[in-house]
Design an enzyme around this catalytic site. Structure first.
Site, PDB file in Angstrom:
ATOM      1  N   ASP A 178      -6.517  -2.313   3.920  1.00  0.00           N
ATOM      2  CA  ASP A 178      -5.671  -3.556   3.835  1.00  0.00           C
ATOM      3  C   ASP A 178      -6.212  -4.404   4.219  1.00  0.00           C
ATOM      4  O   ASP A 178      -5.531  -5.517   3.619  1.00  0.00           O
ATOM      5  CB  ASP A 178      -4.015  -2.618   4.135  1.00  0.00           C
ATOM      6  N   ASP A 233       0.801  -2.102   0.076  1.00  0.00           N
ATOM      7  CA  ASP A 233      -0.061   0.458   0.438  1.00  0.00           C
ATOM      8  C   ASP A 233       0.626   1.193   0.099  1.00  0.00           C
ATOM      9  O   ASP A 233       2.131   1.364   0.701  1.00  0.00           O
ATOM     10  CB  ASP A 233      -1.308   0.161   1.733  1.00  0.00           C
TER      11      ASP A 233
END
Lengths: 958, 82
Positions: A702, A416
């Site tokens: 996430d 990410d």
């Protein structure tokens, strides 16, 4: 919906079956399940309803039967409902697309908030505003996990067979071995779980809400749909809410959407099909208010929020079994199959020789015990635990034991961007004034020349124009805490660091008016009274294209400035133009500003991010960035990191199925505008191609992908609770090079496990070969099951442990990872294992022939202990920790030898193991057993230098 | 009585293990018992639900049959019960 109200509580019920012809109503009332007293109470309540003739509650089934009279009010109109029917206020609705007055109407609320009694009723109906957390695995589940595999089942079977034969000591010894193995694995997993439970922070807090026209402070857990809440900079949004009033309100939605910049919020409705990141009329639970203040009406709480939706996605995303577990399971099944096959052959051979049934069963038990490496769980766990300890020392907590090995096989790292590769903190990178670019450490303000020195004027403009809240920190005297949007915080911090005193400037130049940014005007103008020189000062800060248009003609028409702006933006910087002028009075027409310069900001990369990616590439690992940011921002970050590859947006991949998606991802380096669902799809698609995927992230968005990946890594101390709960590895620090360090440790674990397995299987196969050979030849039983168990426990644990704890080679990350899905022992290794097993079996057979079972017991065990040193890595591959490793190895193998000597000489042990008194031949056989494998290794193995990937590598080849 | 070392060691080991492991074993045994009770309750609930479903079916069938008979009798269409 039906509800039972009693003692200030409300319990829902729904109709399971309604037979109008027989006037029977069957209700499901979850509250009465298992509660006789409540069931009786609800019967009494139902009897009081008009028209009800009879009510019977059954606490066993949690249901109630109502008979009602003809024409009973309401009851006859009830319809059957599925249990999952939801209340209107919690159903998914397009609140973001509705005008605020319609939102108030639909929620039965008003700008003065809910009536407190209505709020209480809604709290009983909807429940608390708390999201359910993933429950930790129960101890029973942990224990069952350790026992539910084929080898354990086979051992349990062997114990059962021994018990049936009356060999209670043997059966007990086997069960103790099973218990020890299960206990070790259970204890480690349980301890790990406890460590991470302690990290969990409490949710909740207090919010400002309006109820009954009064401002109240209430716990966030008591919010209900329809409540009107006040939010300001620094608050965490407690529930999903529709904005009804906003003053420079901006929300940091990075944890939920991955959008790195705070997003302005406003009360106007947006289009119904707007994605989450573009619903500027909403505030979402779990996000933070970055600037300004405002009011909002709660539309969803607890399990109905977007945050809960992401959590539910996490729960639905099944965590894949660790690759090590898959391979060990496969290996265990093969060994069990081989053991059964060999037992079959041995039984047939014994039958041909006319042996009694007791001997047949004992032979099968012996083969079962011989075949299975009882020490393997201990060895594997020790290797993993040691790796975990080393990683813990480097600031990484391994939550799932097997992840320590899975890291070694990683082929793709999905990272990410916001908060993982970058710090998620805007910082001033450059201040360009008078054609010169100043770095933050070069900024020096001259307070005496505030409006004569362009640099000082630019810093003062940035500071005074920013709408932030500056407080002294209670815990650190002299330091300031700045609350507001990240961009303005960065500017104010830079001005303070350069030597300006914000408080003094605000006193000298008090703000008269702030003209805020609008949809068309992307700049902010602030007007200040000049107490020193009189008059009014105007500062403007904002989008360079528009600010330059407000400046004097020479600046407006200068193409070089606009080109410079483009250059800076293309470098991935967020560029703001600064300008100022004096006015006679606040109402004077502003224009002809004096251009000051460009303030260039960036969300900086985390320490070691670029280097981590370079090292990953050298180690044969691909990196893929997943971000909620726009394509251009994502591409600029990829450039900074040195990533080469395509930049794709989630919309480019939306129509592809998993197989096509996996192919499309082959050349990609960055994926922009991805949602949590997209991240899970991408991780699954990569795994489908056979990749071993590590996902590194820190936010709520996430979490589903962290769970779906082979190894989920939660990055940084500020990682969200949800990310930490589901991750396999939690990094306390923020240096991404630690991920590569963890990968290196994982490869060391893999190498050590391979060597340990070679040792364990060669020794176990040698025992099987000896027992089978004796059965076929019609010789007497060479070794009893208890003797075999002793050999296995002694050799599998001590030398096996020594091999599992070997240090790794320094160049462990200079080679690509092992092929995903490759067997722990490949064809070459299996041939070596077979050859070595026959050699060891030969040593045992020689002992059997020369001195009977006791000599076979002595020589075989000694040979196996000595064989462990043959399985070690060659000296050239060992690291500088070699001396310590040699000492540890010698101590462990030496201990095994001493214990075995005790078994040959110490009378109680000899009696237990049914070994005859030692003779000089026994001791000579013991010594020969220790020496022979070394002599054999010298004759057969070679060290080979192999050129691989442009560098020489040394391998030991049998 | 002769002193038998292996038996003594086995007994001592069993006693020491039970003391050391008691703290670890108690939560596991508690979970096993909880699971057993839940399982038994779930079985009982299923059985009760099936029984209720059967009662409902029979009651509805009865009311349809007798309701139809009464309707025919009331309207005198010659199809009432005999």
């Amino acid at each position: 919906m039906i509800a039972f109200h009693y003692a200030n509580r409300t319990e829902p019920a729904h109709v399971v079956r309604h037979s109008a012809s027989s006037r029977r109503l069957r209700l499901h009332v979850p509250a009465i399940a298992g509660d006789r007293h409540l069931a009786r109470r609800f019967e009494a309540i139902a009897h009081a309803w008009p028209g009800v003739l009879d009510a019977t509650a059954n606490p066993r089934s949690g249901r109630m039967l109502l008979h009602y009279a003809p024409g009973a009010p309401l009851l006859g109109h009830l319809r059957e409902q599925p249990p999952s029917a939801t209340d209107r206020a919690n159903e998914k609705d397009t609140w973001h697309a509705r005008p605020t007055n319609e939102v108030f109407t639909r929620l039965g609320s008003s700008p003065g908030g809910l009536d407190p009694r209505e709020a209480t009723r809604r709290l009983h109906r909807h429940g608390s505003n708390l999201a359910a957390e993933e429950a930790p695995r129960s101890r029973l589940a942990l224990l069952v996990d350790q026992l539910s595999n084929v080898p354990m089942a086979l051992l349990a079977g062997a114990a059962g067979a021994s018990a049936l034969l009356g060999e209670i000591v043997e059966a007990g010894a086997i069960l103790v071995a099973v218990g020890i193995n299960a206990g070790i694995g259970y204890r480690i997993e349980h301890q790990n779980q406890q460590v991470l439970t302690a990290w969990r922070r409490l949710e909740g807090g207090i919010v400002q809400a309006i109820r009954g026209g009064r401002l109240l402070s209430i716990p966030a857990a008591e919010l209900v749909p329809g409540d009107v809440i006040l939010v300001r900079a620094g608050d965490v949004v407690p529930a999903d809410a529709r904005v009804i009033d906003a003053h420079r309100l901006a929300a940091d939605e990075a944890p939920l959407t991955g959008e790195s910049e705070p997003q302005p919020r406003q009360p106007e409705p947006v289009r119904a099909d707007a994605p989450l990141a573009e619903r500027s009329s909403m505030l979402y639970a779990g996000t933070a208010i970055a600037g300004g203040h405002g009011r909002a009406i709660v539309v969803a709480t607890g399990g109905a929020t977007e945050l809960a939706r992401v959590r539910a996605l996490v729960e639905k995303a099944e965590a894949p079994p660790p690759p090590l577990a898959v391979r060990m399971e496969r290996l265990g099944r093969r060994v069990a199959g081989l053991s059964l096959a060999v037992a079959g052959v041995a039984t047939a051979a014994n039958l041909l020789h006319g042996r009694p049934a007791r001997t047949l069963v004992r032979g099968a038990v012996a083969l079962g015990v011989a075949a299975l490496p009882e020490g393997l769980p201990l060895v594997a766990t020790s290797a993993l635990v040691r790796s975990m300890q080393r990683l813990h020392g480097a600031g990484m907590v391994v939550r799932r034991v097997a992840a320590a090995e899975s890291l070694g096989g990683v082929t793709v790292i999905c990272a990410d961007k916001t908060g993982t590769l970058t710090r998620n903190e805007m910082r001033l990178e450059l201040l360009e004034v008078g054609g010169r670019a100043f770095r933050p450490d070069e900024l020096r303000a001259d307070r005496r020349r505030l409006f004569d020195d362009p640099l000082t004027t630019a810093l003062a403009a940035a500071l005074l124009n920013s709408d932030v809240d500056v407080q002294g920190r209670a815990e650190r005297a002299g330091s300031l805490a700045v609350a507001g949007s990240a961009t303005e915080r960065a500017l104010v911090d830079a001005a303070h660091a350069a030597g300006l005193d914000g408080a003094e400037l605000r006193r000298s130049f008090p703000r008269l008016r702030l003209i805020e940014r609008t949809r068309d005007a992307h700049y902010v103008v602030s007007l200040h009274r000049d107490r020193r020189a009189g008059g009014v000062l105007a500062f403007v800060k904002g989008a360079p294209e528009q600010v330059l248009d407000l400046c004097t003609p020479d600046v407006r028409d200068d193409p070089a400035l606009r080109a410079r702006n483009e250059e800076l933006a293309a470098a991935g910087l967020r560029v703001l133009a600064l300008a100022w002028r004096r006015l006679a009075d606040p109402s004077a027409d502003a224009g002809d500003y004096r251009f000051l310069g460009f303030a260039c900001l960036r969300d900086p990369l985390r320490t070691g991010a670029a280097e981590a990616i370079r090292r990953a590439s050298r180690a044969g690992i691909r990196t893929l960035i997943l971000t909620g940011d726009q394509r251009r921002t994502a591409a600029a970050i990829a450039d900074q990191l040195g990533l080469r590859g395509e930049v794709l947006a989630a919309s480019d991949l939306a129509q592809l199925d998993e197989a096509a998606l996996a192919e499309r991802l082959l050349g990609a380096a960055v994926l922009a505008r991805v949602t949590p669902e997209d991240k899970v799809r991408i991780v699954r698609a990569l795994r489908r191609r056979g990749e071993v995927v590590a996902m590194a992230g820190d936010g709520i968005n996430d979490a589903p992908a962290l769970k779906a990946a082979d190894v989920g890594i939660a990055v940084g101390a500020r990682a969200s609770d949800l990310a930490r709960q589901v991750a396999d590895v939690v990094m306390a620090g923020e240096d991404l090079r630690s991920i590569l360090h963890a990968v290196g440790e994982g490869r060391i674990v893999q190498d050590n496990l391979r060597r340990s397995l070679r040792f364990l299987f060669a020794t176990n196969l040698s025992e099987m070969a000896l027992v089978l050979g004796a059965a076929i030849a019609g010789a007497r039983e060479p070794l009893r099951p208890l003797q075999l168990l002793w050999i296995n426990l002694l050799t599998d644990t001590l030398p096996g442990l020594a091999l599992a704890l070997e240090p790794g080679a320094p160049e462990i990350l200079d080679r690509p990872p092992a092929r995903p899905g490759a067997d722990l022992l490949g064809p070459v290794e299996l041939r070596t294992v077979g050859r070595d097993a026959l050699f060891l079996a030969g040593v045992g057979a020689a002992g059997l022939a020369l001195g009977g079972p006791s000599l076979a017991f002595a020589t075989l065990t000694a040979a196996q202990l000595s064989y462990a040193s043959v399985c070690r890595a060659p000296r050239q591959l060992r690291s500088s920790e070699g001396a310590r490793a040699d000492a540890r190895f010698g101590a462990l193998v030496g201990s095994g030898a001493i214990l075995h000597l005790a078994a040959l000489t110490f009378p109680p042990l000899r009696r237990l193991l049914r070994v005859t008194a030692p003779t000089p031949l026994t001791l000579a056989g013991f010594a020969a057993g220790l020496a022979l494998p070394h002599l054999a290794r010298g004759a057969t193995s070679t060290h080979v230098v192999v050129r691989r990937g442009g560098r020489n590598q040394t391998e030991d080849r049998p | 009585m002769n002193f038998h070392l292996p038996s003594f060691l086995l007994g001592y080991g069993a006693g020491a293990s039970s003391v050391l492991l008691a703290r670890q074993l108690r939560p596991v045994l508690l979970e096993v018992a909880t699971f057993a009770y839940r399982f038994a309750d779930a079985i009982a609930a299923r059985a009760a639900i099936r029984q209720e479903d059967l009662e409902d079916i029979l009651a509805e069938a009865r009311s349809r049959a007798r309701g139809a008979r009464n309707h025919h009798a009331a309207h005198g269409d010659g199809k009432g019960a005999h």
